[in-house]
Design an enzyme around this catalytic site. Sequence first.
Site, PDB file in Angstrom:
ATOM      1  CE1 TYR A 132      43.507  40.051  42.600  1.00  0.00           C
ATOM      2  CE2 TYR A 132      45.123  41.765  43.042  1.00  0.00           C
ATOM      3  CZ  TYR A 132      44.812  40.499  42.594  1.00  0.00           C
ATOM      4  OH  TYR A 132      45.816  39.679  42.133  1.00  0.00           O
ATOM      5  CE  LYS A 160      43.689  40.615  39.131  1.00  0.00           C
ATOM      6  NZ  LYS A 160      45.011  41.299  39.242  1.00  0.00           N
TER       7      LYS A 160
END
Length: 291
Positions: A132, A160
């Site tokens: 992320y 992400k």
Amino acid sequence: MFKGSMPALVTPMKDGAVDFATLEALVEWQIAEGSHGLVPVGTTGESPTLSHEEHEAVVAKVIEVAAGRVPVIAGAGSNNTVEAVRFVRHAKDAGADGALVVTPYYNKPTQGGMIAHYTALAEAADIPIVIYNIPGRSVVDMTPATMAALAALPTIVGVKDATGDLARVSQTRMACGPEFIQLSGEDATALGFNAHGGVGCISVTANVAPALCAQFQEATLAGDFATALALQDKLMPLHEAIFVEPGLVGAKYALSLLGKCSEDVRLPLLGLSDGTKVLIKDAMIHAGILG
């Protein structure tokens, strides 16, 4: 493996405690509305203010209720590698399909430090890991070159990306290869993200408008950008209104209007101002999800 619309689930609260009955109902609703996966205990799930025990209990409950119908990517990030190892191992043991691990925040590791951090996690548990990258919160930005070094590890499967930099999608694909999964972490730019080669979005707005967000993702992945653009126009005011104040607070307020969840959040977060409530309500009416 992971694609489409995946809500970054809120964690319902009642009288200061996690409301597991409401969480179970939210999971069932998300699946019925067409969400393609579930992501509990990220920032939107109030991970910073959950105890370790609460964090792990929420992950376990979502996995239990989902029962294999959609993949579950468990939030497992920390700026303490030892703590992140604990969360990744728990995700594996609980039966999660993957673990979402934010880049270490506040202590500002180098690119080499991030490689060492994720390598330790990959060695600690045999579970697909999604990086992320959110420099606006973590204050570090993992470069495509660093991501490529990590993509060589068999369990580092994707990212992400919440940089908001659409060119980064193409840069990452060039560095990491076309099989490296790229998921948007920003609702408002998810259309362009997928046009650049992304395959989905870990979405805050999908908490509130799961069917529309799922239809939007399906349209982009089918190359039907006319339909996607029409859905974008319905959703854009909601994307913006939810984030006037912290997004999870906006999402919980919107869910409260739908009768799905209380507005309760833990300090240091507060409930919304009256002006933001009006913006969210109007955006929900615009999207057709509130009468």
